[in-house]
Motif scaffolding. Structure first.
Motif, PDB file in Angstrom:
ATOM      1  N   GLU A 139      14.065  -3.482  -1.042  1.00 56.37           N
ATOM      2  CA  GLU A 139      15.508  -3.696  -0.935  1.00 56.37           C
ATOM      3  C   GLU A 139      16.232  -3.093  -2.131  1.00 56.37           C
ATOM      4  N   ARG A 140      15.574  -3.138  -3.278  1.00 57.53           N
ATOM      5  CA  ARG A 140      16.183  -2.561  -4.485  1.00 57.53           C
ATOM      6  C   ARG A 140      16.388  -1.064  -4.326  1.00 57.53           C
ATOM      7  N   LEU A 141      15.385  -0.361  -3.823  1.00 56.09           N
ATOM      8  CA  LEU A 141      15.502   1.076  -3.619  1.00 56.09           C
ATOM      9  C   LEU A 141      16.557   1.385  -2.564  1.00 56.09           C
ATOM     10  N   PHE A 142      16.536   0.661  -1.470  1.00 61.12           N
ATOM     11  CA  PHE A 142      17.487   0.930  -0.407  1.00 61.12           C
ATOM     12  C   PHE A 142      18.915   0.654  -0.886  1.00 61.12           C
ATOM     13  N   GLY A 143      19.087  -0.383  -1.705  1.00 59.99           N
ATOM     14  CA  GLY A 143      20.411  -0.650  -2.269  1.00 59.99           C
ATOM     15  C   GLY A 143      20.866   0.456  -3.194  1.00 59.99           C
ATOM     16  N   ALA A 144      19.926   0.996  -4.003  1.00 58.31           N
ATOM     17  CA  ALA A 144      20.267   2.107  -4.898  1.00 58.31           C
ATOM     18  C   ALA A 144      20.666   3.344  -4.104  1.00 58.31           C
ATOM     19  N   VAL A 145      19.967   3.599  -3.002  1.00 54.12           N
ATOM     20  CA  VAL A 145      20.290   4.753  -2.154  1.00 54.12           C
ATOM     21  C   VAL A 145      21.697   4.610  -1.584  1.00 54.12           C
ATOM     22  N   GLN A 146      22.020   3.440  -1.091  1.00 53.25           N
ATOM     23  CA  GLN A 146      23.353   3.225  -0.530  1.00 53.25           C
ATOM     24  C   GLN A 146      24.435   3.369  -1.600  1.00 53.25           C
ATOM     25  N   GLY A 147      24.168   2.818  -2.789  1.00 50.77           N
ATOM     26  CA  GLY A 147      25.152   2.902  -3.863  1.00 50.77           C
ATOM     27  C   GLY A 147      25.386   4.316  -4.341  1.00 50.77           C
ATOM     28  N   THR A 148      24.304   5.078  -4.527  1.00 45.70           N
ATOM     29  CA  THR A 148      24.467   6.451  -5.012  1.00 45.70           C
ATOM     30  C   THR A 148      25.162   7.327  -3.980  1.00 45.70           C
ATOM     31  N   GLU A 149      24.871   7.117  -2.705  1.00 45.08           N
ATOM     32  CA  GLU A 149      25.552   7.903  -1.670  1.00 45.08           C
ATOM     33  C   GLU A 149      27.052   7.594  -1.664  1.00 45.08           C
ATOM     34  N   GLU A 150      27.385   6.322  -1.805  1.00 41.83           N
ATOM     35  CA  GLU A 150      28.800   5.934  -1.796  1.00 41.83           C
ATOM     36  C   GLU A 150      29.548   6.586  -2.952  1.00 41.83           C
ATOM     37  N   PHE A 151      28.954   6.563  -4.160  1.00 37.15           N
ATOM     38  CA  PHE A 151      29.629   7.175  -5.303  1.00 37.15           C
ATOM     39  C   PHE A 151      29.683   8.696  -5.165  1.00 37.15           C
ATOM     40  N   SER A 152      28.651   9.301  -4.577  1.00 39.34           N
ATOM     41  CA  SER A 152      28.667  10.746  -4.343  1.00 39.34           C
ATOM     42  C   SER A 152      29.839  11.136  -3.455  1.00 39.34           C
ATOM     43  N   ARG A 153      30.108  10.319  -2.446  1.00 40.17           N
ATOM     44  CA  ARG A 153      31.242  10.619  -1.557  1.00 40.17           C
ATOM     45  C   ARG A 153      32.574  10.474  -2.280  1.00 40.17           C
ATOM     46  N   MET A 154      32.623   9.636  -3.304  1.00 37.13           N
ATOM     47  CA  MET A 154      33.832   9.543  -4.123  1.00 37.13           C
ATOM     48  C   MET A 154      33.986  10.763  -5.033  1.00 37.13           C
ATOM     49  N   LEU A 155      32.851  11.263  -5.536  1.00 34.64           N
ATOM     50  CA  LEU A 155      32.888  12.397  -6.458  1.00 34.64           C
ATOM     51  C   LEU A 155      33.167  13.716  -5.748  1.00 34.64           C
ATOM     52  N   LEU A 156      32.584  13.899  -4.564  1.00 35.96           N
ATOM     53  CA  LEU A 156      32.698  15.180  -3.866  1.00 35.96           C
ATOM     54  C   LEU A 156      34.128  15.406  -3.387  1.00 35.96           C
ATOM     55  N   ARG A 157      34.668  16.545  -3.760  1.00 34.02           N
ATOM     56  CA  ARG A 157      35.995  16.914  -3.300  1.00 34.02           C
ATOM     57  C   ARG A 157      35.901  17.579  -1.931  1.00 34.02           C
ATOM     58  N   PRO A 158      36.994  17.726  -1.226  1.00 35.57           N
ATOM     59  CA  PRO A 158      36.930  18.341   0.113  1.00 35.57           C
ATOM     60  C   PRO A 158      36.233  19.695   0.141  1.00 35.57           C
ATOM     61  N   ASP A 159      36.347  20.486  -0.940  1.00 33.27           N
ATOM     62  CA  ASP A 159      35.724  21.818  -0.955  1.00 33.27           C
ATOM     63  C   ASP A 159      34.268  21.786  -1.419  1.00 33.27           C
ATOM     64  N   GLY A 160      33.720  20.606  -1.712  1.00 28.22           N
ATOM     65  CA  GLY A 160      32.323  20.497  -2.116  1.00 28.22           C
ATOM     66  C   GLY A 160      32.087  20.654  -3.605  1.00 28.22           C
ATOM     67  N   THR A 161      33.145  20.823  -4.404  1.00 33.31           N
ATOM     68  CA  THR A 161      32.970  20.907  -5.852  1.00 33.31           C
ATOM     69  C   THR A 161      32.929  19.505  -6.454  1.00 33.31           C
ATOM     70  N   LEU A 162      32.538  19.452  -7.727  1.00 33.29           N
ATOM     71  CA  LEU A 162      32.411  18.188  -8.450  1.00 33.29           C
ATOM     72  C   LEU A 162      33.200  18.253  -9.747  1.00 33.29           C
ATOM     73  N   PRO A 163      33.658  17.113 -10.260  1.00 29.85           N
ATOM     74  CA  PRO A 163      34.265  17.109 -11.593  1.00 29.85           C
ATOM     75  C   PRO A 163      33.226  17.495 -12.634  1.00 29.85           C
ATOM     76  N   ALA A 164      33.654  18.241 -13.646  1.00 23.62           N
ATOM     77  CA  ALA A 164      32.701  18.916 -14.537  1.00 23.62           C
ATOM     78  C   ALA A 164      32.321  18.105 -15.756  1.00 23.62           C
TER      79      ALA A 164
END
Length: 566
Positions: A139-164
Motif C-alpha cells: 500500500e505504501r508503494l501504491f500510495g507513492a505512485v498515486q502521489g507522484t503522478e498527481e504532482f507530475s500532472r500539476m508540474l506538467l504544462r500543456p506543452d509538456g515542459t517543466l519548471p526549471a
C-alpha cells in the motif's frame, strides 16, 4: 574495469536491453548455445553486482533503478538460481527507500522537476514489475505512485515542459508514464498536450514548493521552490526561487540541467543558476536553513513568504504576491549582512530584453503578441546590468534540449547593508502597464508598494500577517497564515534516510586494503633502514643516500593514492 562500465546506473540500464536481446536470441535458430550461455552469464554477473550491498546506492534514484533492474531479471529469467533472492531483496530495499525518496505529499525529494517526473516513472515501473513477479505491491508503494503522478500532472504544462528548478531541461517536451489499470499495474505513456489543473494554490511545506495555477485569461503556472533536503540528490542553490510560465513561454526561469563536465557546471548549479537572492561568491553548499513563514490566498490573490538564513546570520526573505494571473510583485530583503548581494532574473531564451531606464525593462514581442515587463525599486541604490550569455560573471544561460543557450538576465547588486527590493513582473500585450511609484519598508512584515495604472493606482501593503491590495474596484485582504508544524514529518524523513545509510554505507570498506598497507609500510621501513646501514658501512656517508629514501617514500605515496586505492 574502468570509467563507468560497471557503474550502478550502467548495469541497471543494461538489463532492459539484455532482456529484449534474450527475447530474440532464445528463438533464433542461428544462435549457438555458447552465445546464449554468454548472455545468461552476463545476466547473472549483473544480478550479483546489483544485489551486492556494498554497491547499492541507497540515497538516490540510482538505487531505485538497481532494484527495478533486479525485478526485471526476476521477471524475465525466473529459472535462474538466485531469482527469488534478487526479487525479495529488490522489494525490501525499495520499501526502505520509500521512507525518504518520496514525501507524504507525493513529491520525489531530489530538488528537481525533471527528477520528480523520472521518479514517477520509476515507481510506476517497479509496481508493474512486482505484479509481473506474481506479487502484490505494498500500500505504501501504491500510495507513492498515486502521489507522484498527481504532482507530475500539476508540474506538467500543456506543452509538456517543466519548471526549471533543479536538474531540469527548460524546453524539452516530456511524457508521463502512469498506471492505467490498478489490478495489473499496466503502464502507458502520455504526451502533450496535457490538461492543466483548474485554479489552484497548492502548498507543499515538507517538500518545499508552492505551486499556483491560474486559468483566466489563459493557463498560467507559477512555482516557488524552497526545497533543501540534506544528502538528497540534484540540489541547486536556488531557495527561494521563482518560475513563471504562460502562453508557451518560461518568462522567468532558471538555468536548468547543465551538462556534466562542461565549463560553467559549478556556476549553473550554484546561486547564479537561479533567481534567489544571495551573497556575491556565496558557495552553493553554504550552511543554511529554510523556513516557510506563511502563505494565503483569496480568489486570484496569492501570497507566499519564505526566509532562508545562513549560519553566518545573513537572512534572505522573499515574499511573492500574485495580483492577477500574469502580474506579480516580489519583495526581497536581506538582513544581518554588510557585504554585497546579488539577484539574477533570467528570461526565456526566445526573448530579448531592452533596458528602458536603470530600473525598467521590457522584452521583445513574443509570438503571442505579449511582452515581459520587469520593474525594480529598492531602498538603496543598486547596481543593475543586463547580461546575455555571460561567463564572468556567470549569467544569462538556459539549457535547452541539453545545450546551454544564451538568454537575457537582469543582474541586480546591492552594495551592502540591509537592502530591500520590490520587483514588478507583468506579462501583457497592452502598452497600458503597471509601474512602481513608491516602495517603503520598515520591516519584513511592514512594507508598502505603490503601483500606478491608467485605471487607478494599486496599493499593496503588509502589516503583520495581513497583506492588503487596494485598487479602484475595492480592497482585498489576504491573511498570511502561519505554516503547519512539520517537525515530526521532517524528522521521519531524516530518520528513514539515516537508517538506510546505516544499512548501506556510501563508502567502500577499505579496511583490508589499509591493513595490507600498514604491514607493507612497516616491512619497507625495516628493509630501508637495514639497507641504509649496510650501504653506509660500505660506502660511507653520501648526500644521495640521505635523499633516496625520501624519494622512495614520495613514490610509494603516489602509487597508493593514484593506483592502489583507486
Amino acid at each position: 574495469p574502468v570509467a563507468f562500465l560497471w557503474n550502478d546506473h550502467a548495469i541497471a540500464a543494461r538489463i532492459s536491453v539484455i532482456v529484449r536481446l534474450w527475447q530474440h536470441l532464445r528463438g533464433d535458430a542461428d544462435a549457438t548455445v555458447s552465445q546464449k550461455e554468454a548472455l545468461i552469464a552476463l545476466v547473472m554477473r549483473s544480478g550479483e553486482l546489483l544485489a551486492k550491498p556494498k554497491l547499492f546506492t541507497v540515497r538516490t534514484n540510482h538505487g531505485v533503478m538497481q532494484n527495478i533492474a533486479l525485478l526485471q531479471i526476476a521477471a524475465a529469467f525466473p529459472l535462474l538460481p538466485k531469482t527469488g533472492y534478487w526479487r525479495d531483496i529488490a522489494i525490501e530495499r525499495l520499501e526502505l527507500q520509500l521512507g525518504f525518496y518520496v514525501s507524504d505529499e507525493g513529491i520525489v525529494l531530489e530538488h528537481s522537476a525533471g527528477y520528480h517526473l523520472l521518479g514517477t516513472e520509476l515507481l510506476a515501473t517497479a509496481t508493474r514489475l512486482i505484479r509481473l513477479n506474481g506479487m502484490t505491491p505494498s500500500e505504501r508503494l501504491f500510495g507513492a505512485v498515486q502521489g507522484t503522478e498527481e504532482f507530475s500532472r500539476m508540474l506538467l504544462r500543456p506543452d509538456g515542459t517543466l519548471p526549471a528548478f533543479g536538474n531540469t531541461d527548460v524546453v524539452s517536451h516530456q511524457t508521463l508514464t502512469a498506471i492505467i489499470d490498478p489490478e495489473t499495474s499496466r503502464l502507458d505513456k502520455f504526451a502533450a498536450p496535457f490538461s492543466p489543473p483548474g485554479e489552484m494554490a497548492a502548498l507543499f511545506p515538507v517538500s518545499g514548493y508552492a505551486l499556483w495555477w491560474s486559468q483566466f485569461p489563459v493557463p498560467v503556472q507559477i512555482v516557488v521552490a524552497f526545497a533543501n533536503h540534506l544528502r538528497h540528490g540534484h540540489k541547486h542553490a536556488d531557495e527561494p526561487s521563482l518560475n513563471i510560465w504562460s502562453r508557451g513561454y518560461s518568462w522567468i526561469t532558471a538555468t536548468g540541467y547543465w551538462p556534466y563536465g562542461r565549463e560553467g557546471f559549478e556556476e549553473a548549479n550554484g546561486w547564479a543558476g537561479s533567481n534567489a537572492p544571495h551573497a556575491i561568491k556565496e558557495p552553493a553548499g553554504s550552511a543554511r536553513q529554510t523556513r516557510l513563514q506563511g502563505a494565503g490566498n483569496v480568489g486570484p490573490f496569492r501570497v507566499v513568504d519564505i526566509e532562508v538564513c545562513r549560519h553566518s546570520g545573513m537572512c534572505v526573505r522573499r515574499q511573492v504576491v500574485q495580483l492577477s494571473a500574469e502580474q506579480l510583485v516580489i519583495v526581497d530583503d536581506v538582513s544581518n549582512f554588510d557585504a554585497r548581494t546579488e539577484t539574477l532574473w533570467t528570461t526565456d531564451p526566445r526573448l530579448t530584453l531592452r533596458q528602458i531606464d536603470k530600473l525598467k525593462f521590457a522584452s521583445s514581442t513574443a509570438e503571442t503578441g505579449h511582452k515581459l515587463h520587469i520593474e525594480l525599486a529598492s531602498n538603496v541604490d543598486p547596481e543593475v546590468a543586463l547580461l546575455r550569455g555571460s561567463t564572468i560573471p556567470f549569467a544569462g544561460w538556459v539549457v535547452s534540449w541539453g545545450v546551454p543557450q544564451p538568454s537575457d538576465a537582469i543582474r541586480v547588486i546591492h552594495r551592502g547593508g540591509n537592502g530591500a527590493m520590490a520587483t514588478l513582473i507583468e506579462i501583457t500585450e497592452s502598452s497600458d502597464i503597471l509601474s512602481i511609484q513608491s516602495f517603503t519598508r520598515k520591516s519584513s512584515e511592514d512594507w508598502r508598494v505603490g503601483l500606478a495604472h491608467s485605471r487607478g493606482d494599486v496599493i499593496i501593503e503588509r502589516h503583520a500577517r495581513n497583506v492588503s491590495i487596494a485598487q479602484s474596484s475595492g480592497t482585498v485582504s489576504v491573511r498570511v497564515n502561519e505554516p503547519p508544524d512539520i517537525t515530526e514529518r521532517q524528522l521521519a524523513l531524516r530518520s528513514a534516510m539515516d537508517e538506510a545509510i546505516h544499512r548501506y554505507p556510501p563508502w567502500r570498506d577499505l579496511s583490508a586494503y589499509h591493513f595490507r598497507l600498514y604491514v607493507l609500510i612497516v616491512l619497507l621501513w625495516l628493509v630501508t633502514e637495514v639497507g641504509i646501514l649496510a650501504i653506509r658501512n660500505t660506502v660511507g656517508q653520501r648526500t644521495w643516500l640521505q635523499v633516496a629514501p625520501l624519494g622512495g617514500w614520495i613514490g610509494l605515496t603516489l602509487w597508493i593514492h593514484y593506483w592502489y586505492l583507486k
